[in-house]
Design a protein around this motif. Structure first.
Motif, PDB file in Angstrom:
ATOM      1  N   GLU A  14       0.828  -1.208   0.000  1.00  0.00           N
ATOM      2  CA  GLU A  14       0.000   0.000   0.000  1.00  0.00           C
ATOM      3  C   GLU A  14       0.863   1.258   0.000  1.00  0.00           C
ATOM      4  O   GLU A  14       0.582   2.219  -0.714  1.00  0.00           O
ATOM      5  CB  GLU A  14      -0.942   0.009   1.199  1.00  0.00           C
ATOM      6  N   ALA A  15       1.937   1.258   0.775  1.00  0.00           N
ATOM      7  CA  ALA A  15       2.835   2.416   0.813  1.00  0.00           C
ATOM      8  C   ALA A  15       3.474   2.656  -0.550  1.00  0.00           C
ATOM      9  O   ALA A  15       3.590   3.802  -1.000  1.00  0.00           O
ATOM     10  CB  ALA A  15       3.907   2.211   1.880  1.00  0.00           C
ATOM     11  N   LEU A  16       3.866   1.582  -1.210  1.00  0.00           N
ATOM     12  CA  LEU A  16       4.478   1.716  -2.532  1.00  0.00           C
ATOM     13  C   LEU A  16       3.463   2.247  -3.535  1.00  0.00           C
ATOM     14  O   LEU A  16       3.775   3.126  -4.346  1.00  0.00           O
ATOM     15  CB  LEU A  16       5.053   0.371  -2.974  1.00  0.00           C
ATOM     16  N   ARG A  17       2.233   1.751  -3.463  1.00  0.00           N
ATOM     17  CA  ARG A  17       1.185   2.248  -4.373  1.00  0.00           C
ATOM     18  C   ARG A  17       0.923   3.732  -4.150  1.00  0.00           C
ATOM     19  O   ARG A  17       0.714   4.485  -5.096  1.00  0.00           O
ATOM     20  CB  ARG A  17      -0.099   1.445  -4.192  1.00  0.00           C
ATOM     21  N   ALA A  35       9.955  13.885 -10.549  1.00  0.00           N
ATOM     22  CA  ALA A  35       9.299  12.588 -10.437  1.00  0.00           C
ATOM     23  C   ALA A  35      10.167  11.440 -10.940  1.00  0.00           C
ATOM     24  O   ALA A  35      10.103  10.336 -10.388  1.00  0.00           O
ATOM     25  CB  ALA A  35       7.972  12.605 -11.198  1.00  0.00           C
ATOM     26  N   VAL A  36      10.970  11.678 -11.976  1.00  0.00           N
ATOM     27  CA  VAL A  36      11.750  10.584 -12.576  1.00  0.00           C
ATOM     28  C   VAL A  36      12.655   9.886 -11.556  1.00  0.00           C
ATOM     29  O   VAL A  36      12.589   8.659 -11.419  1.00  0.00           O
ATOM     30  CB  VAL A  36      12.539  11.055 -13.823  1.00  0.00           C
ATOM     31  N   PRO A  37      13.498  10.600 -10.796  1.00  0.00           N
ATOM     32  CA  PRO A  37      14.355   9.881  -9.843  1.00  0.00           C
ATOM     33  C   PRO A  37      13.558   9.168  -8.746  1.00  0.00           C
ATOM     34  O   PRO A  37      13.937   8.080  -8.308  1.00  0.00           O
ATOM     35  CB  PRO A  37      15.268  10.952  -9.247  1.00  0.00           C
ATOM     36  N   GLU A  38      12.440   9.770  -8.329  1.00  0.00           N
ATOM     37  CA  GLU A  38      11.594   9.109  -7.337  1.00  0.00           C
ATOM     38  C   GLU A  38      11.045   7.801  -7.903  1.00  0.00           C
ATOM     39  O   GLU A  38      11.048   6.772  -7.235  1.00  0.00           O
ATOM     40  CB  GLU A  38      10.428  10.017  -6.937  1.00  0.00           C
ATOM     41  N   LEU A  39      10.548   7.877  -9.132  1.00  0.00           N
ATOM     42  CA  LEU A  39       9.978   6.682  -9.756  1.00  0.00           C
ATOM     43  C   LEU A  39      11.036   5.628 -10.039  1.00  0.00           C
ATOM     44  O   LEU A  39      10.750   4.431  -9.953  1.00  0.00           O
ATOM     45  CB  LEU A  39       9.216   7.070 -11.025  1.00  0.00           C
ATOM     46  N   GLU A  40      12.250   6.037 -10.358  1.00  0.00           N
ATOM     47  CA  GLU A  40      13.322   5.054 -10.549  1.00  0.00           C
ATOM     48  C   GLU A  40      13.568   4.275  -9.252  1.00  0.00           C
ATOM     49  O   GLU A  40      13.759   3.058  -9.281  1.00  0.00           O
ATOM     50  CB  GLU A  40      14.594   5.747 -11.033  1.00  0.00           C
ATOM     51  N   LYS A  41      13.542   4.969  -8.111  1.00  0.00           N
ATOM     52  CA  LYS A  41      13.697   4.289  -6.819  1.00  0.00           C
ATOM     53  C   LYS A  41      12.522   3.355  -6.554  1.00  0.00           C
ATOM     54  O   LYS A  41      12.699   2.229  -6.080  1.00  0.00           O
ATOM     55  CB  LYS A  41      13.795   5.312  -5.681  1.00  0.00           C
ATOM     56  N   ILE A  42      11.318   3.834  -6.855  1.00  0.00           N
ATOM     57  CA  ILE A  42      10.115   3.028  -6.634  1.00  0.00           C
ATOM     58  C   ILE A  42      10.153   1.771  -7.495  1.00  0.00           C
ATOM     59  O   ILE A  42       9.832   0.675  -7.029  1.00  0.00           O
ATOM     60  CB  ILE A  42       8.849   3.864  -6.913  1.00  0.00           C
ATOM     61  N   VAL A  43      10.551   1.919  -8.763  1.00  0.00           N
ATOM     62  CA  VAL A  43      10.654   0.758  -9.664  1.00  0.00           C
ATOM     63  C   VAL A  43      11.645  -0.257  -9.094  1.00  0.00           C
ATOM     64  O   VAL A  43      11.367  -1.460  -9.062  1.00  0.00           O
ATOM     65  CB  VAL A  43      11.060   1.182 -11.096  1.00  0.00           C
ATOM     66  N   ALA A  44      12.788   0.220  -8.619  1.00  0.00           N
ATOM     67  CA  ALA A  44      13.791  -0.687  -8.051  1.00  0.00           C
ATOM     68  C   ALA A  44      13.223  -1.436  -6.842  1.00  0.00           C
ATOM     69  O   ALA A  44      13.425  -2.650  -6.702  1.00  0.00           O
ATOM     70  CB  ALA A  44      15.040   0.090  -7.658  1.00  0.00           C
TER      71      ALA A  44
END
Length: 85
Positions: A14-17, A35-44
């Motif tokens: 839920e936190a990741l979503r 957003a891009v660097p945040e999303l890169e971390k989230i993807v990892a």
């Protein structure tokens, strides 16, 4: 037969979503470069969890943010990777 998916804590999912949604909103608001660097971390993190139901939306959000910043090739690669989850 495919390997069983690991069990993931619901609170972590839920936190990741929520983080995906927040980063997606940031990109939609014209803050794709943030957003891009945040999303890169989230993807990892999503890839580490091994759950395609998290990885695919994270990759699609990353692709949109990359496209919004003019990074068309990385955006295409992220979108393609999302589709093949």
């Amino acid at each position: 037969a495919s390997a069983p998916r690991p069990t993931v804590d619901g609170a972590v999912v839920e936190a990741l979503r929520e983080r995906i949604g927040a980063a997606r909103a940031k990109a939609t608001a014209g803050k794709g470069k943030e957003a891009v660097p945040e999303l890169e971390k989230i993807v990892a993190e999503a890839e580490t969890l091994g759950d395609p139901s998290l990885t695919a939306p994270a990759l699609l959000a990353l692709a949109r943010a990359q496209a919004a910043t003019g990074a068309d090739e990385p955006a295409s690669a992220s979108a393609a990777k999302a589709v093949w989850q």
